[in-house]
Design a protein around this motif. Structure first.
Motif, PDB file in Angstrom:
ATOM      1  N   ALA A  63       0.835  -1.208   0.000  1.00  0.00           N
ATOM      2  CA  ALA A  63       0.000   0.000   0.000  1.00  0.00           C
ATOM      3  C   ALA A  63       0.870   1.258   0.000  1.00  0.00           C
ATOM      4  N   ASN A  64       1.983   1.194   0.707  1.00  0.00           N
ATOM      5  CA  ASN A  64       2.885   2.343   0.769  1.00  0.00           C
ATOM      6  C   ASN A  64       3.501   2.641  -0.592  1.00  0.00           C
ATOM      7  N   GLU A  65       3.788   1.599  -1.381  1.00  0.00           N
ATOM      8  CA  GLU A  65       4.317   1.812  -2.729  1.00  0.00           C
ATOM      9  C   GLU A  65       3.209   2.266  -3.690  1.00  0.00           C
ATOM     10  N   TRP A  66       1.976   1.837  -3.450  1.00  0.00           N
ATOM     11  CA  TRP A  66       0.838   2.281  -4.264  1.00  0.00           C
ATOM     12  C   TRP A  66       0.540   3.762  -4.034  1.00  0.00           C
ATOM     13  N   ARG A  67       0.517   4.201  -2.785  1.00  0.00           N
ATOM     14  CA  ARG A  67       0.443   5.607  -2.372  1.00  0.00           C
ATOM     15  C   ARG A  67      -0.924   6.273  -2.566  1.00  0.00           C
ATOM     16  N   GLY A  68      -1.878   5.584  -3.143  1.00  0.00           N
ATOM     17  CA  GLY A  68      -3.149   6.221  -3.467  1.00  0.00           C
ATOM     18  C   GLY A  68      -3.956   6.694  -2.284  1.00  0.00           C
ATOM     19  N   PHE A  69      -3.684   6.172  -1.091  1.00  0.00           N
ATOM     20  CA  PHE A  69      -4.433   6.566   0.099  1.00  0.00           C
ATOM     21  C   PHE A  69      -3.870   7.818   0.774  1.00  0.00           C
ATOM     22  N   LYS A  70      -2.741   8.328   0.286  1.00  0.00           N
ATOM     23  CA  LYS A  70      -2.050   9.425   0.979  1.00  0.00           C
ATOM     24  C   LYS A  70      -2.620  10.779   0.571  1.00  0.00           C
ATOM     25  N   GLU A  76     -11.590 -13.529 -10.162  1.00  0.00           N
ATOM     26  CA  GLU A  76     -12.888 -13.075 -10.649  1.00  0.00           C
ATOM     27  C   GLU A  76     -12.840 -11.559 -10.716  1.00  0.00           C
ATOM     28  N   ASP A  77     -13.728 -10.989 -11.542  1.00  0.00           N
ATOM     29  CA  ASP A  77     -13.828  -9.538 -11.575  1.00  0.00           C
ATOM     30  C   ASP A  77     -14.471  -9.043 -10.289  1.00  0.00           C
ATOM     31  N   ILE A  78     -14.027  -7.882  -9.845  1.00  0.00           N
ATOM     32  CA  ILE A  78     -14.666  -7.263  -8.689  1.00  0.00           C
ATOM     33  C   ILE A  78     -15.327  -5.972  -9.141  1.00  0.00           C
ATOM     34  N   ALA A  79     -16.351  -5.561  -8.410  1.00  0.00           N
ATOM     35  CA  ALA A  79     -17.072  -4.342  -8.758  1.00  0.00           C
ATOM     36  C   ALA A  79     -16.164  -3.135  -8.583  1.00  0.00           C
ATOM     37  N   GLU A  80     -16.495  -2.094  -9.309  1.00  0.00           N
ATOM     38  CA  GLU A  80     -15.761  -0.845  -9.128  1.00  0.00           C
ATOM     39  C   GLU A  80     -15.892  -0.406  -7.667  1.00  0.00           C
ATOM     40  N   GLY A  81     -14.866   0.168  -7.160  1.00  0.00           N
ATOM     41  CA  GLY A  81     -14.903   0.607  -5.767  1.00  0.00           C
ATOM     42  C   GLY A  81     -13.596   1.269  -5.394  1.00  0.00           C
ATOM     43  N   ASN A  82     -13.505   1.622  -4.153  1.00  0.00           N
ATOM     44  CA  ASN A  82     -12.360   2.341  -3.626  1.00  0.00           C
ATOM     45  C   ASN A  82     -11.214   1.358  -3.356  1.00  0.00           C
ATOM     46  N   LEU A 122      -6.711  -6.939  -6.558  1.00  0.00           N
ATOM     47  CA  LEU A 122      -5.851  -5.759  -6.439  1.00  0.00           C
ATOM     48  C   LEU A 122      -4.719  -5.813  -7.457  1.00  0.00           C
ATOM     49  N   GLY A 123      -4.070  -6.967  -7.532  1.00  0.00           N
ATOM     50  CA  GLY A 123      -2.915  -7.089  -8.416  1.00  0.00           C
ATOM     51  C   GLY A 123      -3.254  -6.903  -9.872  1.00  0.00           C
ATOM     52  N   GLU A 124      -4.282  -7.580 -10.336  1.00  0.00           N
ATOM     53  CA  GLU A 124      -4.579  -7.579 -11.766  1.00  0.00           C
ATOM     54  C   GLU A 124      -5.506  -6.444 -12.188  1.00  0.00           C
ATOM     55  N   GLN A 125      -6.486  -6.105 -11.363  1.00  0.00           N
ATOM     56  CA  GLN A 125      -7.490  -5.130 -11.778  1.00  0.00           C
ATOM     57  C   GLN A 125      -7.212  -3.715 -11.290  1.00  0.00           C
ATOM     58  N   ARG A 126      -6.402  -3.578 -10.258  1.00  0.00           N
ATOM     59  CA  ARG A 126      -6.137  -2.236  -9.733  1.00  0.00           C
ATOM     60  C   ARG A 126      -4.680  -1.797  -9.886  1.00  0.00           C
ATOM     61  N   LEU A 127      -3.755  -2.732  -9.723  1.00  0.00           N
ATOM     62  CA  LEU A 127      -2.333  -2.379  -9.800  1.00  0.00           C
ATOM     63  C   LEU A 127      -1.737  -2.676 -11.163  1.00  0.00           C
ATOM     64  N   GLY A 128      -2.464  -3.418 -11.995  1.00  0.00           N
ATOM     65  CA  GLY A 128      -2.060  -3.603 -13.387  1.00  0.00           C
ATOM     66  C   GLY A 128      -1.052  -4.697 -13.662  1.00  0.00           C
ATOM     67  N   PHE A 129      -0.964  -5.705 -12.800  1.00  0.00           N
ATOM     68  CA  PHE A 129      -0.027  -6.796 -13.023  1.00  0.00           C
ATOM     69  C   PHE A 129      -0.734  -7.976 -13.687  1.00  0.00           C
ATOM     70  N   ASP A 130      -0.087  -8.596 -14.665  1.00  0.00           N
ATOM     71  CA  ASP A 130      -0.640  -9.840 -15.195  1.00  0.00           C
ATOM     72  C   ASP A 130       0.113 -11.015 -14.574  1.00  0.00           C
ATOM     73  N   PHE A 131      -0.413 -12.226 -14.777  1.00  0.00           N
ATOM     74  CA  PHE A 131       0.161 -13.381 -14.090  1.00  0.00           C
ATOM     75  C   PHE A 131       1.604 -13.639 -14.498  1.00  0.00           C
TER      76      PHE A 131
END
Length: 204
Positions: free
Chosen positions: A46-53, A121-127, A173-182
């Motif tokens: 989360a600290n490297e993502w930084r979006g909550f700061k 699985e896909d997750i709904a849009e959210g925070n 989080l990894g695939e749908q929010r942070l943009g990592f593929d397998f």
């Protein structure tokens, strides 16, 4: 890349077995330590993502090394080309695969079959911030059964349910929010797994 999740799981089992053997940890309940270690790594992710700061003007995810100890941030070419640190390390991905190591280790400690590691699985849009909080919450509940008076016969299922809920959020989080593929995740995991074996060999 042709690596499978089952193969990563087997590699984690090999690393865990080595650590247990070399550190004399046979018969020790390592689940509380591993759960806390995973929570720490999620915090570092989360600290490297930084979006909550919200208090910071710098909320961009850390996907590259900005101040490299190898080249002092000026990307000095080495004999193989550009600085191998600056041009290969993604701090956010590094933290993500550190989390994956501990997820796989917990799966081993819960004696989960490899099939239970599939939860994409896909997750709904959210925070995304809330997803991180939900992830930490579910990870914490993996070993909270002793505080919640769960009957002994239900403990195994209780732990597995929260593990799977946490894993589902982690993958999303990894695939749908942070943009990592397998493939990225698997390659980074294998690199870190090799480093972890080297650390054991060097008395880490």
């Amino acid at each position: 890349m042709s690596v499978t999740l089952e193969q990563l799981y087997e590699k984690q089992k090999e690393l865990d077995a080595r650590i247990i053997r070399e550190k004399g940890l046979e018969g020790v309940d390592l689940l509380p330590n591993t759960v806390l270690a995973l929570q720490v790594e999620i915090g570092e992710l989360a600290n490297e993502w930084r979006g909550f700061k919200h208090w910071s003007n710098d909320r961009e995810p850390r996907t590259s090394v900005k101040t490299c100890l190898a080249c002092s941030g000026i990307d000095v070419p080495d004999v193989f080309g550009l600085c191998p640190i600056c041009n290969s390390e993604n701090p956010m991905l590094t933290e993500y695969v550190d989390c994956l190591h501990f997820f796989l280790s917990i799966a081993r400690q819960l004696d989960l079959p490899a099939d239970d590691l599939y939860a994409w699985e896909d997750i709904a849009e959210g925070n995304t911030t809330i997803l991180f909080s939900e992830l930490l919450h579910n990870v914490g509940l993996i070993h909270a059964d002793n505080m919640l008076e769960i009957p002994i016969k239900d403990v195994k299922n209780y732990r597995r349910e929260h593990f799977k809920a946490a894993l589902f959020i982690f993958y999303a989080l990894g695939e749908q929010r942070l943009g990592f593929d397998f493939d990225q995740i698997a390659a980074a995991y294998l690199d870190k797994n090799k480093t972890n074996h080297e650390r054991q060999a060097n008395g880490y």
